[in-house]
Design an enzyme around this catalytic site. Sequence first.
Site, PDB file in Angstrom:
ATOM      1  N   THR A 147     -13.382  19.949  -5.684  1.00 18.51           N
ATOM      2  CA  THR A 147     -14.117  18.730  -6.024  1.00 18.51           C
ATOM      3  C   THR A 147     -15.528  18.745  -5.439  1.00 18.51           C
ATOM      4  O   THR A 147     -15.751  19.186  -4.310  1.00 18.51           O
ATOM      5  CB  THR A 147     -13.361  17.498  -5.493  1.00 18.51           C
ATOM      6  N   GLY A 186      -9.888  18.208   1.819  1.00 20.28           N
ATOM      7  CA  GLY A 186      -8.963  17.959   2.917  1.00 20.28           C
ATOM      8  C   GLY A 186      -8.934  19.091   3.924  1.00 20.28           C
ATOM      9  O   GLY A 186      -8.880  20.259   3.561  1.00 20.28           O
ATOM     10  N   CYS A 417       8.066  -8.347   1.572  1.00 20.85           N
ATOM     11  CA  CYS A 417       8.257  -8.654   2.995  1.00 20.85           C
ATOM     12  C   CYS A 417       7.393  -9.832   3.440  1.00 20.85           C
ATOM     13  O   CYS A 417       7.291 -10.110   4.649  1.00 20.85           O
ATOM     14  CB  CYS A 417       7.947  -7.429   3.843  1.00 20.85           C
ATOM     15  N   GLY A 418       6.752 -10.514   2.500  1.00 25.73           N
ATOM     16  CA  GLY A 418       5.994 -11.716   2.833  1.00 25.73           C
ATOM     17  C   GLY A 418       4.847 -11.428   3.788  1.00 25.73           C
ATOM     18  O   GLY A 418       4.231 -10.358   3.767  1.00 25.73           O
ATOM     19  N   GLY A 419       4.569 -12.394   4.658  1.00 22.93           N
ATOM     20  CA  GLY A 419       3.461 -12.263   5.604  1.00 22.93           C
ATOM     21  C   GLY A 419       3.626 -11.090   6.544  1.00 22.93           C
ATOM     22  O   GLY A 419       2.649 -10.401   6.867  1.00 22.93           O
ATOM     23  N   HIS A 420       4.848 -10.835   6.990  1.00 22.28           N
ATOM     24  CA  HIS A 420       5.076  -9.715   7.915  1.00 22.28           C
ATOM     25  C   HIS A 420       4.756  -8.362   7.263  1.00 22.28           C
ATOM     26  O   HIS A 420       4.446  -7.392   7.958  1.00 22.28           O
ATOM     27  CB  HIS A 420       6.516  -9.712   8.415  1.00 22.28           C
ATOM     28  N   GLY A 421       4.827  -8.312   5.939  1.00 25.14           N
ATOM     29  CA  GLY A 421       4.489  -7.084   5.238  1.00 25.14           C
ATOM     30  C   GLY A 421       3.014  -6.742   5.340  1.00 25.14           C
ATOM     31  O   GLY A 421       2.621  -5.593   5.117  1.00 25.14           O
ATOM     32  N   TYR A 422       2.198  -7.738   5.682  1.00 24.88           N
ATOM     33  CA  TYR A 422       0.758  -7.509   5.825  1.00 24.88           C
ATOM     34  C   TYR A 422       0.418  -6.902   7.181  1.00 24.88           C
ATOM     35  O   TYR A 422      -0.664  -6.354   7.371  1.00 24.88           O
ATOM     36  CB  TYR A 422       0.016  -8.834   5.637  1.00 24.88           C
ATOM     37  N   GLU A 442      -6.263  15.765  -6.969  1.00 32.90           N
ATOM     38  CA  GLU A 442      -5.790  16.827  -7.867  1.00 32.90           C
ATOM     39  C   GLU A 442      -5.700  16.377  -9.323  1.00 32.90           C
ATOM     40  O   GLU A 442      -4.790  16.754 -10.054  1.00 32.90           O
ATOM     41  CB  GLU A 442      -4.427  17.362  -7.402  1.00 32.90           C
TER      42      GLU A 442
END
Length: 709
Positions: A147, A186, A417-422, A442
């Site tokens: 790239t 990478g 998971c709601g707020g905890h997922g953040y 790729e």
Amino acid sequence: MYCPKAYENEKKNEDLEFERSQSTFSVSELNFILNKSDPNIMNIKNEIKKMIDNDEIISKPQEIHLLSREEQYKRALYVSSKIVDIKKRFGEIGRDQYYQTLFEEIPFVINDIVFACAFKSLASEEQMNKLYEKFQNYQYLGSYSQTEIGHGSNVQGIETTCTYIKETGEFELNSPTLTSTKFWIGGLGKLATHTIVFAQLLIPSSSSSSAQGGKLKNYGPHPFLLQVRSLEDHTPMKGIIVGDIGPKLGFNSIDNGFLRLDHVRIPRSNMLSRFFRVNENGEYEKPKHPKLIYAGMVGVRSNMIENSFVCLARAVTIAIRYSTIRKQFKSNRKDKQEKKIIEYSNQMNRIIPYLAQTFAFFFTGKRFSCEFDQMMKAVKQHQDTTLLSELHANSSGLKSLMTQSTSDGIESCRLSCGGHGYSQFSGLPYLWSNYVHMSSAEGESNLLPQQTTKYLLSILRKVLSSTTTTTNSSSGNDSSSTTGSNDIGQSVQYIKDEFESSFENINQFIQEKEINSIIHPDSLLQLFKHRSFILIKSIGESIQMQMGNGNKDIPQIWSDLNVEINHCCKAHCQLYVVQSFYDQILSLSSGGTTSSSTISVLIQLLQTYCIWIINTNFVDFLQDQYVEISQIDFLKKSLINFYKLLRPNLVPLVDSFDLCNTTLGSALGSYNGDVYSTLYKWASTQPFNKNSVPLGFNENIKPLINSKL
């Protein structure tokens, strides 16, 4: 299995333990299948899980979120250094399992996966014998420089040049413009000692001299091995400017780099020459198949296709365990406890389809990996490229579908998971931000599908021409120049079958096959075959109609149809996934060693995945009345019934992945289910809470509080 024994002395969440007791199948049996029925792989995995769970640094993945970029990279180098001992003990299998078990990405993965795939595919046997071991032993560290800052998906348009110098028998690599700068590479920013540079191969004509500025012929992009840094002090080699590209959305423990080349000379032998080369006389010897140049890229895509299962399995494990523990609202006032959020149908709809997709992707990755190995063996041993076009087309489409679908699945699990997922402590934002780049890496996922659909249209043309040949032959005409369809690949055989099929609708298929329902796997598979065929046929007809109306601008016609073209590819690849999943179930069932209860739950997952895809794409299935609206409505209503069928097995199904706590790095998804105390502990002990008065408060905020404004 590792987790039940490793965490047996920890206090378990009662709700999780209850869910585990409801399992209708053997978790250990399914885990065995997911480890390719190989006890050796299972033993190696368990040893690696034990190692990382007991390592003082690796076992605390939550601390990554509290580190600076330089500290993250230093930690990643420490984690990378453990690979040497793992490879000595367990070989390449152990190395691969280590990467799949770690919470974080580490720089060595570029050398071991991306570089190695390309090098093994493109290097000659002589180059392999001379150099490959040095990269495997980490004496050299490789990367893959394709790239550029100005070109990504359009590989043919890259601007880096590699000119053959007749007088010295060398190549000269050069970055002639700013936009020719290699970018996003990478492992190159700080670590790599070598890289495979893709550059336009320029060779002087027979009567010209490169030294005197003679006429050059461009043979297109080719791969060249370049030493980037000194093996003595790790500084850049002469004529090379190299560095890290800076902070990214994720993947920040990997040093993506840039590279500029100022007329850097390399030996002629540094051209990777398994399929092509420039000989001693400066003459180009071309490959048997033009796409062989990109064989290394297909190898990397194969790894990405397999890896989609690994990442999605983590997300659904966290989401399902947390949704079992988390309780919100009572169904009625008499209830003593609130309801598990997994009991709500909208929560099931967020998670269960992606659980089904996880298993589907496992079997798809397994199939494609075998097909890739088979193709490379044929190419290397016999220069047989028969399988290459089909494999390249499928790799393009599957990479696009599976990376995007995995990204979507991780995000859906995070939302569940709601707020905890953040919170980074859920493990899901880190997982998503580290994975989402796969949709672009790729091959960009909005462009790759075009390669797949072009191949599908070529198969349709082959089928049509074969029919024409048969018709002409039967009427006494000879059309020997027409290509037959006897060499159609397995994954596209359905195009010929559907073209020749006498079934006008799915009911006729069901009656002929003597199956009892439209939700039978045979019926669902047939729906996917017919849908894909109709979409391919529709695009072919659209192109012919445009040309028939006098529009001869094929590139513009193709551009106008891009949306339909990508959707056609998606349909074909979803069929590939469904076929892969079902074939493996049939294989397990006929093998006689897998219990009927495990087969049953796998079939339920297959049916769930199929019906979910049909519900989200029902217009495709209705367009030629092959299936009735009432049948689509039945399928739509049946989806919730499959959720309920799978409901008792959700926790056991994710337990079958046997992901250790260090792998998940999640306060919400640990095996013992200690969600709230873990979340509070990680939050309260973070360094930011060490001082109650934050830096800058006294200088900037306290004067405001004490003021009389």
